[in-house]
Design a protein around this motif. Structure first.
Motif, short mmCIF file in Angstrom:
data_model
loop_
_atom_site.label_atom_id
_atom_site.label_comp_id
_atom_site.label_asym_id
_atom_site.label_seq_id
_atom_site.Cartn_x
_atom_site.Cartn_y
_atom_site.Cartn_z
N GLY A 105 -3.91 12.03 1.25
CA GLY A 105 -3.31 12.76 2.37
C GLY A 105 -2.05 13.49 1.91
O GLY A 105 -1.82 14.66 2.26
N GLU A 106 -1.24 12.80 1.10
CA GLU A 106 0.00 13.42 0.61
C GLU A 106 -0.32 14.58 -0.34
O GLU A 106 0.35 15.60 -0.34
CB GLU A 106 0.87 12.38 -0.11
CG GLU A 106 1.25 11.18 0.76
CD GLU A 106 1.96 11.58 2.04
OE1 GLU A 106 2.58 12.66 2.09
OE2 GLU A 106 1.87 10.81 3.02
N LEU A 107 -1.36 14.38 -1.15
CA LEU A 107 -1.74 15.45 -2.08
C LEU A 107 -2.17 16.69 -1.29
O LEU A 107 -1.87 17.82 -1.67
CB LEU A 107 -2.87 14.97 -3.00
CG LEU A 107 -2.49 13.86 -3.99
CD1 LEU A 107 -3.71 13.40 -4.77
CD2 LEU A 107 -1.39 14.32 -4.95
N MET A 108 -2.89 16.43 -0.21
CA MET A 108 -3.31 17.55 0.63
C MET A 108 -2.08 18.27 1.18
O MET A 108 -1.98 19.49 1.10
CB MET A 108 -4.19 17.00 1.76
CG MET A 108 -4.71 18.03 2.74
SD MET A 108 -3.54 18.38 4.07
CE MET A 108 -3.66 16.83 5.01
N ARG A 109 -1.12 17.51 1.71
CA ARG A 109 0.09 18.13 2.23
C ARG A 109 0.80 18.93 1.15
O ARG A 109 1.30 20.03 1.37
CB ARG A 109 1.04 17.06 2.77
CG ARG A 109 0.53 16.40 4.03
CD ARG A 109 1.62 15.64 4.77
NE ARG A 109 1.04 15.00 5.95
CZ ARG A 109 0.62 13.74 6.01
NH1 ARG A 109 0.76 12.95 4.96
NH2 ARG A 109 0.09 13.26 7.11
N MET A 110 0.85 18.35 -0.05
CA MET A 110 1.51 19.02 -1.18
C MET A 110 0.80 20.34 -1.48
O MET A 110 1.43 21.37 -1.76
CB MET A 110 1.45 18.12 -2.39
CG MET A 110 2.24 18.63 -3.57
SD MET A 110 1.95 17.54 -4.99
CE MET A 110 2.96 18.37 -6.21
N GLN A 141 0.84 -1.21 0.00
CA GLN A 141 0.00 0.00 0.00
C GLN A 141 0.87 1.25 0.00
O GLN A 141 0.57 2.22 -0.70
CB GLN A 141 -0.91 0.01 1.23
CG GLN A 141 -2.01 -1.04 1.19
CD GLN A 141 -2.83 -1.06 2.46
OE1 GLN A 141 -2.93 -0.05 3.15
NE2 GLN A 141 -3.41 -2.20 2.77
N GLU A 142 1.92 1.20 0.77
CA GLU A 142 2.78 2.38 0.84
C GLU A 142 3.48 2.59 -0.50
O GLU A 142 3.69 3.73 -0.94
CB GLU A 142 3.81 2.19 1.97
CG GLU A 142 4.38 3.48 2.50
CD GLU A 142 3.40 4.32 3.29
OE1 GLU A 142 2.56 3.75 4.02
OE2 GLU A 142 3.42 5.57 3.14
N TYR A 143 3.85 1.49 -1.16
CA TYR A 143 4.46 1.61 -2.48
C TYR A 143 3.47 2.23 -3.48
O TYR A 143 3.83 3.11 -4.26
CB TYR A 143 4.94 0.24 -2.98
CG TYR A 143 5.34 0.27 -4.43
CD1 TYR A 143 6.50 0.94 -4.85
CD2 TYR A 143 4.55 -0.33 -5.42
CE1 TYR A 143 6.86 0.99 -6.19
CE2 TYR A 143 4.90 -0.29 -6.75
CZ TYR A 143 6.06 0.38 -7.14
OH TYR A 143 6.40 0.45 -8.47
N VAL A 144 2.23 1.75 -3.44
CA VAL A 144 1.21 2.32 -4.33
C VAL A 144 1.12 3.83 -4.08
O VAL A 144 1.05 4.63 -5.02
CB VAL A 144 -0.17 1.65 -4.10
CG1 VAL A 144 -1.27 2.41 -4.81
CG2 VAL A 144 -0.14 0.20 -4.55
N GLU A 145 1.14 4.19 -2.81
CA GLU A 145 1.05 5.60 -2.45
C GLU A 145 2.22 6.37 -3.07
O GLU A 145 2.02 7.42 -3.70
CB GLU A 145 1.08 5.71 -0.92
CG GLU A 145 0.79 7.09 -0.40
CD GLU A 145 0.80 7.14 1.13
OE1 GLU A 145 0.63 6.07 1.77
OE2 GLU A 145 0.98 8.24 1.68
N ALA A 146 3.41 5.83 -2.92
CA ALA A 146 4.61 6.53 -3.41
C ALA A 146 4.61 6.61 -4.93
O ALA A 146 4.84 7.68 -5.52
CB ALA A 146 5.86 5.82 -2.92
N ALA A 175 -6.08 5.89 -1.40
CA ALA A 175 -6.74 6.63 -0.31
C ALA A 175 -5.69 7.40 0.49
O ALA A 175 -5.90 8.56 0.84
CB ALA A 175 -7.50 5.67 0.59
N ASP A 176 -4.56 6.77 0.75
CA ASP A 176 -3.51 7.45 1.49
C ASP A 176 -2.84 8.53 0.65
O ASP A 176 -2.40 9.56 1.18
CB ASP A 176 -2.45 6.44 1.95
CG ASP A 176 -2.92 5.65 3.16
OD1 ASP A 176 -3.91 6.09 3.78
OD2 ASP A 176 -2.32 4.62 3.46
N LEU A 177 -2.77 8.29 -0.64
CA LEU A 177 -2.21 9.30 -1.55
C LEU A 177 -2.88 10.65 -1.33
O LEU A 177 -2.24 11.71 -1.37
CB LEU A 177 -2.40 8.85 -3.01
CG LEU A 177 -2.17 9.91 -4.08
CD1 LEU A 177 -0.69 10.28 -4.14
CD2 LEU A 177 -2.64 9.42 -5.44
#
Ligand SMILES: [Mn+2]
Ligand SMILES: [Mn+2]
Lengths: 227, 262, 227, 227, 227, 227, 227, 262
Positions: free
Chosen positions: B168-173, B105-110, B164-166
């Motif tokens: 969160g990163e998009l928000m941070r970006m 999942q973390e890889y998919v996110e990255a 789904a976790d992505l």
């Protein structure tokens, strides 16, 4: 009657109950699917481009409500009407969501609060308990509160889309709603909790109006705006 | 019967013999499980590092360097996933799924984060899986000729959870972009995030349980991004002019706020 | 006395206690209703149109406080006075709300912090415990903190209503309040938690003042402002 | 040694432990009191009038840190040093607050990030675990993050006070801090959560800088600065 | 592929998955029903009158295992075999129960521990994963542990039925089982928890043997006992 | 209809609902009181001296059930019958307790399982839903399971009171009950959980019988005991 | 040192911590394995045949404690000694188990309570905290309580093995232990809970002694003992 | 208004003046509260010690010594309760009730345990309160003549909660008695515990919330005591005879089990 016979007999009851629940669950699942489709249609109003298409989207949602009515009509056939409250929990969630969707469509169309009667009509159900599958006051109010939170999001996105007028109208509407709710004597139940959220929506929208005012963007709406 | 009590005799009883086999089998399985957990943990750490790295794109003028470094890092991650595939060769992958799902999942996110930064679009499950095809090393091939290719399939659930976790990163970006004076990115991001949000609400509660749990966070992230765009819009609506004390007298001269943003 | 007799004897106590609590609950419910009505009256000050009507609304609220006093007088008859803290939890919530309302009215009227003595008088209760149904320091402070949060909202809405002066005055007022609270040695209790929220109110108001300053809108208030 | 003797002896251990915790709690309570006093001193920098007095306030805070050192010295005597982690939770909160206060003073004085060594010196403790009562990395970082949030507030209030230069300097400082934190591989622990808040501080400060830029106020201040 | 298309594509997967699970659930429910029937047959061995009928009951249970095999055969058709572990949770519970029942029958027949191969044959499944629907070691072991607890109950009821010989044999059997389990390196998983329960079974049986020993009732079994 | 009017109208609904619930709660409270009195009467059977007085106690309990019937009759008047399930939770607990008490009395009188019809008659309610206030199967079963656990206590206390006969009869009865329950397909609900407790009762009673058997105390009952 | 350098440096700390925990976990796992092996050796004393072999088994266990010491020596190298309490939770469980095993061996050898000093020596650790990796009082006591429960089992199995003497000696020992614990002022912590279990061990052993007494078996063994 | 910002000026503002009064008031209250908590903790510890001490009665032949020591300990506890009464003089006792309720409950537990051991009956609330009447010390009397007597009233709730906990101690005592070969006590205890249990079930959920929470433990304790009596009865039913191997042949000769117990 021996113990074994009696328990065999009881098993019959339990099986029937379980079957009813299974049937209800299936219809409710389909109903949820339709509700989600309506939501998808209506969510596009948050897009900058979506603002002009509001009437369009509302019409499309209205069509989908036909399907909702069909499914609810089907649901009614799955259990004896006087046991509404026995199975209430099964459809409570989707019913509140549907009220929200109906209320949102009506607001987008006319910027007015949908009445319980109107919602009932849109969903093809009754207002008065004695008449059949009906809409509980609590469920109606819960749906309205979900809409309030959606409207605070709409106020924000209106500004982004360049519509500085709408937030003021939303603010007035929400304030009226808030006054309405303040008349109610809510118990310490889920509805009360949801209502506590309304305060944040009110505040949020006020801050949007504030941001517009301090930049002189709200003025123009004063002439053109209002209902 | 007394003999069965005796420990030394015990060891040759059929029960003990059977349990020794079980011991063997359980240990083999546990060891594999542990190795997969370890791999998954490494993948998680390296993917998280990649994501951290990628967040730097909002604060530098030229992103080529960063993207290249991210590619290299993700190549390393893919090698680890290759090791997972190796471990799973001939296994029922779902037996060990819980061991490595966090890493995947973390890889998919990255990888989807990198893809978005490059392409401004959502990477598809096929695209992800297409890059998880591994050639077996020489040694292995020697052992069993034939199948030289090893593939790893990300499950739709893991894909969904990663995406789904992505968000969160998009928000941070998005928040960082605002912080760094980038005007375009937040608006693009809000559009993209809204699409993903609509996608998830279309799926609703028909997906895996963990997705429903993440929906709330997703909705919050979307709210934050929408708020950021809103802020940009209202602030951008003001005329860049010294001392605005007289702004109210010249209010009618306000330029179209739409232009303030570009 | 046998075990059974002993439990019968204790049961007597418990029954009496429960009855008292039932009586108290009823009065408190009515009190909450009145408090909600006062809130509705005062809420209108957040409306752009409401700013001119502040004196009016305050007067109306003052009238409703008569009803509050009547209900509290009724409440006092429901239990022996020296057992105030035995039943405190029942009215604590509504009492803090009432303090908030009184403090808000007084602030709107005079932009000053209501004293504990004044609140007590408005609610028709005592300051000193020995004298009868009284107002706890903690409850007084909790009510004041609720008002602080209402004032941060008022600062925002003042700007919307075009009153650029008021936020600065609110800011000064809140800062003084904050300094006051920092003198207190709060334990890890609900009051402490509420006080932690004050930081956000302070910050919010500072941002409003900032928005006015950077636009040069705060200037004009310097000359005209003050009481 | 008989069983009885042994157990008597063991009881001694258990009593000692409880007593130690009681002693620690007492000192920590006093420490919290002092920390609150330092905070009150430093809070005044947010006031328009407070800006000129920064050196003054820092000096006063420095004095109060003497008291902090005395209390911590006292704390050290309450338990054997190698049991630091046994009782860590007792002082963790106040230690992080103290780091924040030290970091804030140092920033106000020199606009630089306090190092762990400096904080340790200000608080009279060690950096290296082996040397005695020390400052954990996590606690140091937590304190630094609390300061970041205080700086975003300071940026806002600088503008109100007419100092258009400071927000840019704060912006640079915070950005550097943010880059630093990005180097860390934080687990999903309280620290990570706190760090997530840093982005909002960065954003808020950037918004202030943006507001200044579009008004040409950022440039102007570069040459002259201050009122 | 657009975002919307992508989600539609994924939705396809999810729908298929849910349907498979629905199918599996239905078969599993029937399987549980059959397992309960076998249990009812075997429960009678705990009755004083049931002891003579053990062979009879075992035969009847053996017959019912035919039905189990039919249902499991049906279950196998509901999903691709290489995805056994994807849906494992659905049948895990009933599979462990079935292992218990098979192990209990075998014990009653021969006082021996059923092998994994035998269980697999009785249930009509495989031992080796590659061959198809198989029996996990963990599930086999879990079933065996359920039996252990049933045997401790049987030891008690044997005495009631006047069979003083059986408890000693059960004690030996359980001890051997306990030694076997102690060889295993169990992680902190459900199996470990279940194994922890074995201690209580061992203890209970030891107490039964104790009761017989102290009354000299265990003696007679020494001559007549054994297989 | 204005929003205010509509909410005023809605308040009417909410008030009526709350009043109904208040009324129900009051009757239920009295009902619980009576149930507790019956319990106190029946609990004396656990006293060594109480065993001879069982018929006496049952008679007294039967009298108190008159009061139960009166209260339930009163309860029926408090809400429209078709809303039984709306308020079910209010009386569910006391209804299950009453079933338990009725079942216990009937067991003590005749050592037989009370049927649902009998319970309904004792409580003055219906079996068939359509006829009025009725007894749900689930509530009936829950009450029976509470009794099972009381019987395991009774088995223990019978021995203490020197009655070695009763435990064997209880054992047979409980075993029959267990077989009956094994016929049922219970969902994963509170009832299922309660049923899981039955296993412990069965085991407990078996151990009592075991203790009697191994000491040769159970034999004498074989001649005299049994039904 | 630049901010970047500083943060790089800090990252080092964080990584080291995680690595330390990983290292500790690994050693602890091996330690648990060895502890399980010792347990298996000692378990055989519960077997009738095992009673004669007690010295043998103890010797074998003593050998295995060498391995324990090696592992603990290894464990000590994994973290700085003054951080014992930072990582305490990692080895607490296995340490208590090891104390139990050591105490059991010592009891079997000499029927005396192992002292904390002896345990420490057997495990190759310290008693005094300042000297290094040590044994906490609480962990020592927990281990002793586990042994008490093992002894109650041993008392039961002694009778089965025909050793009527041992239960009396165990009884005396456990009573002394119980008196010792009564001297302690335990808080409501896990240890207190464990201690509450001791009463049942005492009771169980007393029941064994009672059973022997009424049969005159206790006396007989006093003179001759054993079979 | 700027002056108000000044800290030195601030101190004389009416707001600051008012808050200094509040500070005073809060500190006084908190300090009293803390003192009461401390007293309560001391009472708890000393009461628990008394209970521990009292449990020794099951293992010694002569209990006089122990009971005397318990009396002395409880006298000390009562002195502490006197200090609480002193603190509460003129206060609304319910304001600080939460501070000292744990101690009082523990005292009720200890004093009712001692009472049971002596009298084999339940101490009444009046009896407890009758011993909580204190004479003021000379010094205090000098200050304010008149009321020389100070009383402390245990509330019915605290009494109930203390008695609920007593049942746990009674259960422990019962188990220990069995362990020590005392036959009478367990049967007496089961009778007594059953009465208390019936009393509590009569009160049911009309009492304070904490009581309902303790009902489950109470029921468990009763179960344990009933089990213990049961065990005594069945074990007592066996003839004290060497080697019972022939018990089944002489089964008919079994004496009335009722006698075995006495
Ligand atoms: Mn992430
Ligand atoms: Mn106690």
């Amino acid at each position: 009657m021996s113990v074994t016979e009696m328990f065999g007999y009881i098993q019959g009851f339990l099986d029937a109950d379980q079957e009813t629940r299974e049937d209800i669950r299936k219809v409710v699942q389909i109903l949820e699917q339709t509700a989600r489709e309506i939501l998808t249609v209506l969510q596009s109003v948050h897009q900058p481009s979506g603002f002009k298409e509001i009437p369009n989207k509302c019409a499309k949602a209205r069509e989908l409500f036909c399907t909702v009515r069909t499914h609810i009509a089907d649901l009614k056939t799955k259990f004896p009407m006087e046991q509404y409250y026995r199975f209430h929990e099964h459809w409570r969630f989707v019913l509140q969501r549907s009220v929200f969707l109906a209320a949102f469509v009506v607001y987008l169309e006319s910027e007015a609060l949908v009445t319980r009667e109107e919602v009932a009509k849109i969903l093809g159900i009754e207002v008065v308990r004695e008449r059949g599958f009906h809409l509980d006051v609590e469920d109606y109010l819960a749906g309205v509160l979900i809409m309030a939170s959606e409207l605070s999001r709409l106020a924000v996105n209106s500004v982004t889309a360049g519509d500085y007028n709408r937030p003021l109208r939303i603010s007035n509407f929400i304030n009226e709603l808030d006054s309405g709710f303040r008349l109610l004597n809510l118990k310490n139940d889920p509805l009360r909790k949801r209502y506590d959220g309304l305060k944040y929506d009110v505040k949020k929208i006020e801050e949007v109006v504030y941001d517009l005012s301090i930049r002189g963007l709200a003025k123009e709406s004063e002439s053109g705006g209002g209902k | 019967t007394d003999a069965a009590q005796d420990e030394s005799a015990n060891t040759c009883s059929p029960v003990m013999a059977a349990f020794k086999v079980f011991q063997q089998e359980l240990d083999v399985k546990h060891d594999k499980y542990e190795r997969l957990v370890k791999l998954s943990r490494d993948i998680t750490i390296e993917s998280k590092r990649t994501i951290f790295l990628l967040h730097r794109v909002t604060s530098v003028p030229d992103t080529t360097e960063i993207l290249k470094e991210a590619d290299t890092k993700l190549d390393g991650v893919r090698q680890k996933i290759g090791q997972i595939a190796e471990e799973l060769r001939g296994e029922d992958i779902y037996q060990f799924h819980r061991a490595y799902t966090p890493g995947i999942q973390e890889y998919v996110e990255a990888v989807s984060f990198l893809h978005y930064i490059r392409q401004r679009s959502l990477i598809s499950l096929e695209e992800i899986n297409a890059r998880l095809v591994f050639m077996r090393s020489e040694k292995d091939v020697a052992e069993s000729a034939g199948a030289q290719v090893l593939t790893f399939q990300v499950t739709p659930s893991d894909y969904l959870l990663g995406v789904a976790d992505l968000t969160g990163e998009l928000m941070r970006m998005c928040i960082s972009s605002v912080g760094n004076g980038d005007i375009d990115t937040p608006f693009q991001l809000s559009q993209f995030l809204r699409q993903i949000h609509d996608g998830f609400s279309y799926i609703g509660n028909t997906g895996p349980y963990e997705v429903s749990k993440k929906l709330h966070t997703l909705r919050q992230s979307l709210g934050k991004v929408e708020d950021a765009c809103y802020t940009l819009r209202v602030r951008g609506s003001e005329i860049p002019k010294h001392m605005l004390a007289d702004v109210f007298s010249s209010r009618t001269a306000l330029i179209d706020p739409e232009e303030g943003v570009v």
